[in-house]
Design an enzyme around this catalytic site. Sequence first.
Site, short mmCIF file in Angstrom:
data_model
loop_
_atom_site.label_atom_id
_atom_site.label_comp_id
_atom_site.label_asym_id
_atom_site.label_seq_id
_atom_site.Cartn_x
_atom_site.Cartn_y
_atom_site.Cartn_z
N ALA A 47 0.99 -1.28 0.03
CA ALA A 47 0.02 -0.01 -0.10
C ALA A 47 0.85 1.09 -0.02
O ALA A 47 0.68 2.24 -0.84
CB ALA A 47 -1.11 -0.07 1.17
N THR B 208 4.34 -7.58 3.35
CA THR B 208 4.16 -7.74 1.77
C THR B 208 5.01 -8.57 1.39
O THR B 208 4.80 -9.78 0.87
CB THR B 208 4.02 -6.42 1.11
OG1 THR B 208 2.80 -5.77 1.53
CG2 THR B 208 4.18 -6.64 -0.18
N GLY C 90 0.43 -16.77 -0.94
CA GLY C 90 -0.51 -17.15 -1.49
C GLY C 90 -0.71 -16.18 -2.83
O GLY C 90 -0.58 -16.77 -4.11
N GLU D 212 -7.65 -20.83 -2.73
CA GLU D 212 -7.56 -20.74 -1.28
C GLU D 212 -8.88 -20.48 -0.42
O GLU D 212 -9.84 -20.59 -1.13
CB GLU D 212 -6.88 -19.28 -0.75
CG GLU D 212 -5.27 -19.27 -1.30
CD GLU D 212 -4.51 -18.20 -0.72
OE1 GLU D 212 -5.02 -17.22 -0.19
OE2 GLU D 212 -3.30 -18.17 -1.26
N HIS E 165 -4.02 -17.03 11.07
CA HIS E 165 -3.56 -18.14 9.98
C HIS E 165 -3.76 -19.49 10.70
O HIS E 165 -2.95 -19.95 11.40
CB HIS E 165 -2.43 -17.49 9.26
CG HIS E 165 -2.42 -18.42 7.81
ND1 HIS E 165 -2.36 -19.69 7.71
CD2 HIS E 165 -2.56 -17.93 6.50
CE1 HIS E 165 -2.26 -19.85 6.55
NE2 HIS E 165 -2.50 -18.75 5.79
N ARG F 104 -11.12 -18.97 7.03
CA ARG F 104 -10.09 -19.16 8.08
C ARG F 104 -10.13 -19.06 9.36
O ARG F 104 -9.52 -19.83 10.18
CB ARG F 104 -9.01 -17.85 7.68
CG ARG F 104 -7.40 -18.02 7.74
CD ARG F 104 -6.79 -16.89 7.07
NE ARG F 104 -6.42 -17.29 5.74
CZ ARG F 104 -5.54 -16.51 5.19
NH1 ARG F 104 -5.09 -15.11 5.66
NH2 ARG F 104 -5.05 -17.00 3.92
N HIS G 183 -1.90 -13.32 12.32
CA HIS G 183 -1.49 -13.13 11.05
C HIS G 183 -1.86 -11.75 10.36
O HIS G 183 -1.21 -11.24 9.61
CB HIS G 183 -2.34 -14.13 10.17
CG HIS G 183 -1.75 -14.25 8.69
ND1 HIS G 183 -0.47 -14.31 8.01
CD2 HIS G 183 -2.58 -14.33 7.63
CE1 HIS G 183 -0.67 -14.40 6.75
NE2 HIS G 183 -1.59 -14.18 6.58
N ARG H 265 -11.17 -11.65 7.00
CA ARG H 265 -10.35 -11.30 5.75
C ARG H 265 -10.64 -12.46 4.96
O ARG H 265 -9.93 -13.49 5.12
CB ARG H 265 -9.01 -10.57 5.65
CG ARG H 265 -8.49 -10.36 4.38
CD ARG H 265 -7.24 -9.81 4.71
NE ARG H 265 -6.25 -10.70 5.20
CZ ARG H 265 -5.49 -11.50 4.75
NH1 ARG H 265 -5.68 -11.78 3.29
NH2 ARG H 265 -4.68 -12.39 5.30
C1 SIN Z 1 -1.54 -17.61 2.56
O1 SIN Z 1 -0.78 -17.71 1.61
O2 SIN Z 1 -2.14 -18.38 3.15
C2 SIN Z 1 -1.76 -16.17 3.02
C3 SIN Z 1 -2.49 -15.33 2.22
C4 SIN Z 1 -3.19 -14.42 2.97
O3 SIN Z 1 -3.02 -14.17 4.16
O4 SIN Z 1 -4.02 -13.78 2.19
#
Ligand code: SIN
Length: 547
Positions: free
Chosen positions: A28, A56, A61, A127, A242, A288, A347, A382
């Site tokens: 950002a 970042t 992912g 994901e 996470h 998540r 996370h 998120r």
């Molecule tokens: C991940 O790769 O699991 C992380 C991706 C994220 O936190 O959006």
Amino acid sequence: MQRYLMNFNTRNMETRTTECLVVGSGVAGLTAAVRLARRGHHVLLAVRDTLSDSNTAKAQGGIAAAFGPKDNPALHLQDTLTAGAGLSDESVSQLVVTEGPDDIRWLADNGAEFDRTEDGQLALGREGCHSRNRIVHSHGDATGAEVARALNVLAAAEPNLRTMEGCYIVDILTHEGRCYGATALWHGRKICLRAQHTVLATGGLGRLFQHTTNPEGATGSGAALAARAGAALADMEFVQFHPTALALPGCPNFLISEAVRGAGAHLINLDGKRFMPALHPMAELAPRDVVARCIFQEMTKANATYIWLDARHIQGAAKLFPMIAATCREYGVDIEKDLIPIAPAAHYMMGGIKTDTWGRTNLAGLYACGEAACTGLQGANRLASNSLLEGLVFGRRVATIIGKTRLPQAASGLYWQEESLAETPLEFVAEDSNRSQQIMSRYLGIIRNASELACGEEKIQELVRRYEGCAAHTPEELDLRARLACDLLIVNAAMRRQESRGAHYRSDFPEKDDTYRKHFSDQRPVYDDAKNINDDNIAAASIGLAL
Ligand code: SIN
């Protein structure tokens, strides 16, 4: 809340003056800085460590966007709202999923290399909680590093953009609801950074907890700075854990991307059983917060500090996820042959500095974007890989609005000072940092309840009291003060929300309660803290936004 963290007087301080001060070198901050510089604005990019240290750069992912043939922004919107558990702002989410693909194209056109299929289309991974394959990625599992590399190249090429590494922002300077820049510690020197526009893109606060995927600097500095200056914050109770961080004694909580589960990996408890299919229709790809909680419960049942992720049946797993495979190998785990020990880790912060759809806060001249901001996109939880996307979209939007905004200059003679702060009891700083992490992990983790929250709050207050009225002279002291400020904001918000929603789970209120389907926002008094006010200054401080 103490207004300033150091003794200073801007009349006799080393001072840099810039048009735009951008704080933070994640997606950002870099996007905002590069886009502002390209429009001809003078930008000072203040970075606490080095340009390459950011959340970042660690992202694996990827970036979520509806590029697939069977995908569209409406489906991405629906998945975002589902994950957000009733608190994502629909119009903000709509804006992000619709505008995001162009921001990814912009990045690709400007040097970022994303993985592609043989026919040159973007290769899209899957994901959790996504109904389609829509994760744009780079070098398999090193997307964030590629995004950071590309943006850093762009930043280095901009003559209008100066970078100050090793620059720790101490306080935001405000007067009558308007921000005029900040004070900072730069390689041990106190400096004043005067700016027309100040952008906080300071990232998250995973380091408030003992186990986190976040880098050292993720101590909530942006939220703490903003709160002390009177900016509104929102949704501070929502901290995302996470589900799968590597959990081996002595090794960092390295992220095992959700994309590994997207490729088919299973969660296995210590009895050797797969448990997610019985708990959620999306099994390992449930939202998540659900997966993290289920893992936590399995760990609690087994009185263990980990369970297993099984990727052994994924063909070519090490090739698909080269960075994960190499890191696991370093710690003696072969992801194609061994079960991977994992546990949830802090996370991502869904809450933060409250902004509008242009990244503007309630203080004129102060903006926030990226994880530091609460735009309304992330809601209570998120959706995976929506964060790099949000950083790209809002980094650009902040640059756009700054380009259209004329704010009056600070009147000459306006100055700020604080000269009454006492010395920090230095002997406690390191110990109290650890202690605050223990408290947060123990009382404000994945499962919360009223008595534990009250206990946590009391313990945090004890630490806060030790530093009240004290000055901070070093990055370590500043980090501790940011931690404690955010600890308090989180515990207060968590106590107030007497329901379970998204990442905030209360065992004493285990259901969603729609009387709480709203955002709690904290806004402190906006301090009238500049000195030497005369008629000229008062006139200059009346703000006009020319949009
Ligand atoms: C991940 O790769 O699991 C992380 C991706 C994220 O936190 O959006």
